[in-house]
Design a protein around this motif. Structure first.
Motif, PDB file in Angstrom:
ATOM      1  N   PRO A  18       0.695  -0.996  -0.296  1.00 11.20           N
ATOM      2  CA  PRO A  18      -0.254  -0.375  -0.199  1.00 11.20           C
ATOM      3  C   PRO A  18       1.457   1.163  -0.121  1.00 11.20           C
ATOM      4  N   TRP A  19       0.245   2.719  -0.298  1.00 10.68           N
ATOM      5  CA  TRP A  19       0.911   3.828   0.198  1.00 10.68           C
ATOM      6  C   TRP A  19       0.749   4.157   0.811  1.00 10.68           C
ATOM      7  N   LYS A  20       2.285   4.388   1.636  1.00 11.54           N
ATOM      8  CA  LYS A  20       2.410   5.044   2.856  1.00 11.54           C
ATOM      9  C   LYS A  20       1.878   6.075   3.256  1.00 11.54           C
ATOM     10  N   VAL A  21       0.573   7.190   3.850  1.00 13.25           N
ATOM     11  CA  VAL A  21       0.032   8.017   4.307  1.00 13.25           C
ATOM     12  C   VAL A  21       0.197   8.690   5.802  1.00 13.25           C
ATOM     13  N   ALA A  22       0.974   9.865   6.021  1.00 10.51           N
ATOM     14  CA  ALA A  22       1.856  10.227   7.204  1.00 10.51           C
ATOM     15  C   ALA A  22      -0.059  11.291   7.429  1.00 10.51           C
ATOM     16  N   ILE A  23      -0.142  10.673   9.156  1.00 11.49           N
ATOM     17  CA  ILE A  23      -1.414  11.649   9.493  1.00 11.49           C
ATOM     18  C   ILE A  23      -0.472  12.168  10.377  1.00 11.49           C
ATOM     19  N   VAL A  33     -10.669  11.147  11.115  1.00 16.69           N
ATOM     20  CA  VAL A  33     -11.794  11.373  10.043  1.00 16.69           C
ATOM     21  C   VAL A  33     -11.392  11.624   9.243  1.00 16.69           C
ATOM     22  N   THR A  34     -10.063  11.375   9.115  1.00 17.57           N
ATOM     23  CA  THR A  34      -9.074  11.262   7.773  1.00 17.57           C
ATOM     24  C   THR A  34      -8.923   9.804   7.185  1.00 17.57           C
ATOM     25  N   LYS A  35      -8.958   9.128   8.018  1.00 17.77           N
ATOM     26  CA  LYS A  35      -8.406   7.286   7.995  1.00 17.77           C
ATOM     27  C   LYS A  35     -10.280   6.692   7.619  1.00 17.77           C
ATOM     28  N   LEU A  36     -10.822   7.592   7.915  1.00 16.91           N
ATOM     29  CA  LEU A  36     -12.642   6.636   7.985  1.00 16.91           C
ATOM     30  C   LEU A  36     -12.828   7.919   6.396  1.00 16.91           C
ATOM     31  N   THR A  37     -12.550   8.553   6.150  1.00 17.06           N
ATOM     32  CA  THR A  37     -12.785   9.158   4.598  1.00 17.06           C
ATOM     33  C   THR A  37     -12.240   8.163   4.104  1.00 17.06           C
ATOM     34  N   LEU A  38     -10.802   8.096   3.521  1.00 20.97           N
ATOM     35  CA  LEU A  38     -10.154   7.523   3.120  1.00 20.97           C
ATOM     36  C   LEU A  38     -10.021   5.760   3.140  1.00 20.97           C
ATOM     37  N   ARG A  39     -10.257   5.605   4.381  1.00 18.15           N
ATOM     38  CA  ARG A  39     -10.857   3.817   4.223  1.00 18.15           C
ATOM     39  C   ARG A  39     -10.268   2.868   3.280  1.00 18.15           C
ATOM     40  N   LYS A  40     -11.473   3.491   2.030  1.00 16.92           N
ATOM     41  CA  LYS A  40     -11.570   2.215   0.481  1.00 16.92           C
ATOM     42  C   LYS A  40     -10.804   3.486  -0.013  1.00 16.92           C
ATOM     43  N   PHE A  41     -10.017   3.467   0.090  1.00 16.80           N
ATOM     44  CA  PHE A  41      -9.055   4.647  -1.969  1.00 16.80           C
ATOM     45  C   PHE A  41      -7.770   3.661  -2.005  1.00 16.80           C
ATOM     46  N   THR A  42      -8.090   3.528  -3.332  1.00 15.94           N
ATOM     47  CA  THR A  42      -7.212   2.445  -3.716  1.00 15.94           C
ATOM     48  C   THR A  42      -6.669   3.642  -5.234  1.00 15.94           C
ATOM     49  N   PHE A  43      -5.465   3.762  -5.428  1.00 16.11           N
ATOM     50  CA  PHE A  43      -5.176   3.748  -6.524  1.00 16.11           C
ATOM     51  C   PHE A  43      -3.829   2.596  -7.267  1.00 16.11           C
ATOM     52  N   GLU A  44      -4.089   2.437  -8.709  1.00 15.59           N
ATOM     53  CA  GLU A  44      -3.123   2.023  -9.138  1.00 15.59           C
ATOM     54  C   GLU A  44      -3.324   0.936  -8.347  1.00 15.59           C
ATOM     55  N   ASN A  45      -4.707   0.013  -8.464  1.00 20.97           N
ATOM     56  CA  ASN A  45      -4.513  -1.858  -7.264  1.00 20.97           C
ATOM     57  C   ASN A  45      -3.467  -1.120  -5.980  1.00 20.97           C
ATOM     58  N   ARG A  46      -3.263  -0.240  -5.517  1.00 16.22           N
ATOM     59  CA  ARG A  46      -2.887  -0.153  -4.083  1.00 16.22           C
ATOM     60  C   ARG A  46      -3.238   0.486  -3.181  1.00 16.22           C
ATOM     61  N   GLY A  47      -3.719   0.059  -1.730  1.00 17.85           N
ATOM     62  CA  GLY A  47      -4.495   0.510  -0.792  1.00 17.85           C
ATOM     63  C   GLY A  47      -3.872   1.500  -0.672  1.00 17.85           C
ATOM     64  N   LEU A  48      -3.644   2.359   1.250  1.00 16.53           N
ATOM     65  CA  LEU A  48      -3.596   3.112   1.620  1.00 16.53           C
ATOM     66  C   LEU A  48      -3.033   2.537   3.404  1.00 16.53           C
ATOM     67  N   GLU A  49      -2.282   2.889   3.727  1.00 20.49           N
ATOM     68  CA  GLU A  49      -1.207   2.237   5.006  1.00 20.49           C
ATOM     69  C   GLU A  49      -0.943   3.309   5.866  1.00 20.49           C
ATOM     70  N   PHE A  50      -1.935   4.113   7.141  1.00 19.03           N
ATOM     71  CA  PHE A  50      -2.210   5.049   7.535  1.00 19.03           C
ATOM     72  C   PHE A  50      -1.153   4.772   8.926  1.00 19.03           C
TER      73      PHE A  50
END
Length: 508
Positions: A18-23, A33-50
């Protein structure tokens, strides 16, 4: 342009990181709120790791631990009014991280004016927390991660190009196909940062008569046994089948588990790079490999031509030497034995690799001058009379004259050996009466090897001497007939000399 095929069996089974996103924010609600909003986000078949940090200090530690953060949301005001700004400065100017996309968020827009912040700090956007609705937040993440991906691709491409140039230079230093194969394997592993992968290099060449040969140049991992020094084992049927398919289609093959690169070499030559993969090659690695292997293909073609010429020269030298040996009616394995013995002594005397490689073949030319000696003298069963002996001695100078005009290194050394292998340490040898270190070392080595093999062999004019007799002769003549150091090495390793001689026995 080469075509890469994709296997259908397991093409979608590899889970991408997954793509790493720092808060980085001191308000717990912002994280949730940020995690909840982006919980289903994917880009190029890769999700997010918060990744979460609640102060600038924790944020800096987060960046130190994770060097691959794609995007960071950073609050301006945390433990101090400018904590977020100080964090940005640390990340960019101290940690030298220019890849991560940094978005400043503030709940107090007036406290840090937007124009001043954007102008003074290397950030990618500056948003009031109230601006980032669900849709705008997702849009911001898409654009930021896309930007991060492009930056990393450019960085990887730049490193790949540097590695191609560096690796190609390393391979260019190869002087033989064996060295070439090892260099290719080492540089390819480094280039692609492959772990626990298996590679081997093979080539196929069709000659003028339609003969085709597949040769393993280098191997690693569980295929290492296919490429022992100087030996190419039979290629396993399953691998050979895959390689032949690529040779037929003349295009690369790519699956999740395998890459087979096809690189033509001249009109009829083909180079194949076979790699077992732990995961698919990405676009950058694939293109980097393409550039590298294309360079390697040209180098291989040049090395192959060079080695073919060298091997032809060496084969002709052996044919010529055997012909002279037969004419002289020497013992059947004399030339083969002196080659092995001179090579062994050169190694024990710590000569250079180039010297050892050259004397291995030049030694065969030591008696080439005997081609000018009448057979009545060569074949005389008894002792030569003084006049015959003077004629026999001319073979040293004649051998030198036959080879002296060549610019080839084997012929150059062969000329020196032919001329000086009958010189003596005390200066009483022929043809020039050279003494001590004035005698070239290749001549001194051959002088002792030629005599020892002759004494241990049965000749038409004498029986073979015993090992004890030969050792006694060496001890007695060290420092007079022979270089004392070489005589000492010969005596020290006499058992090995006997083992070497046994490899090329006389024919009955």
């Amino acid at each position: 342009m080469a075509i890469f095929k994709k296997s259908s069996s397991k093409s979608n089974t590899v889970k991408l990181k997954p793509w790493k996103v720092a808060i980085i924010d001191d308000e717990a609600d912002v994280h949730e709120v940020t995690k909840l909003t982006l919980r289903k986000f994917t880009f190029e078949n890769r999700g997010l790791e918060f990744l979460s940090a609640h102060s600038a200090k924790e944020g800096i530690a987060l960046f130190e631990e994770h060097r691959d953060i794609a995007l960071a949301f950073v609050d301006v005001v945390m433990e101090t009014d400018d904590a977020g700004l100080r964090l940005i400065d640390e990340v960019r100017n101290v940690q030298k991280n220019f890849s991560t996309r940094l978005i400043l968020r503030t709940g107090q827009p007036g406290q840090a004016p937007e124009e001043d912040v954007i102008k003074q700090y290397d950030i990618n956007d500056y948003k009031a927390k109230t601006e980032l609705s669900s849709l705008k937040l997702k849009s911001c993440v898409y654009s930021s991660i896309r930007s991060y991906r492009d930056i990393k691709t450019i960085e990887a491409g730049k490193r790949g190009m540097e590695e191609v140039l560096k690796s190609s230079s390393s391979v260019l230093e190869s002087q033989s196909l064996a060295q070439f194969g090892s260099a290719v394997l080492k540089q390819t592993l480094t280039l692609l940062n492959l772990n626990n992968s298996v590679l081997y290099i093979s080539t196929q060449h069709t000659d003028l008569y339609g003969h085709t040969k597949m040769t393993v140049l280098g191997a690693s991992g569980d295929l290492i046994g296919l490429c022992q020094p100087g030996i190419s084992q039979e290629i396993p049927p399953d691998i050979e089948a895959d390689v032949k398919k690529v040779l037929e289609t003349k295009v690369h093959y790519q699956s999740d588990e395998l890459f087979i690169g096809y690189y033509p070499s001249g009109k009829d030559g083909h180079n194949i790079l076979y790699i077992k993969l732990n995961e698919p090659l990405d676009v950058v690695k694939r293109k980097t490999l393409e550039m590298f292997a294309s360079n390697v293909s040209v180098i291989f073609q040049n090395l192959t031509q060079k080695e073919d010429i060298q091997e032809t020269q060496k084969e002709l030298i052996m044919v010529l030497s055997d012909a002279i040996e037969m004419r002289s009616k020497e013992t059947g394995g004399h030339v083969k034995r002196v080659i092995l013995m001179t090579e062994f002594l050169a190694e024990k005397l710590h000569m250079t690799e180039e010297f050892i490689e050259t004397i291995r073949y030049a030694a065969a030319l030591h008696d080439v001058g005997k081609i000018s000696i009448p057979e009545t003298i060569l074949h005389k069963p008894g002792k030569l009379d003084p006049e015959e002996w003077e004629i026999m001695k001319t073979h040293a100078q004649k051998g030198y004259e036959l080879l002296a005009d060549s610019n080839r290194i084997v012929a150059k050394m062969g000329a020196i050996i032919a001329k000086t292998h009958h010189e003596r340490w005390d200066g009483k040898g022929y043809p020039e009466g050279l003494k001590g270190d004035d005698i070239p070392v290749e001549g001194r080595i051959m002088a002792i090897v030629d005599v020892v093999d002759a004494l241990l062999s049965k000749r038409c004019y004498k029986p073979a001497w015993s090992e004890e007799e030969v050792k006694a002769y060496l001890q007695e003549n060290a420092g007079t007939q022979f270089d004392p150091l070489i005589a000492h090495v010969m005596l020290e390793h006499f058992d090995k000399i006997q083992d070497i001689r046994a490899q090329a026995p006389d024919e009955d």
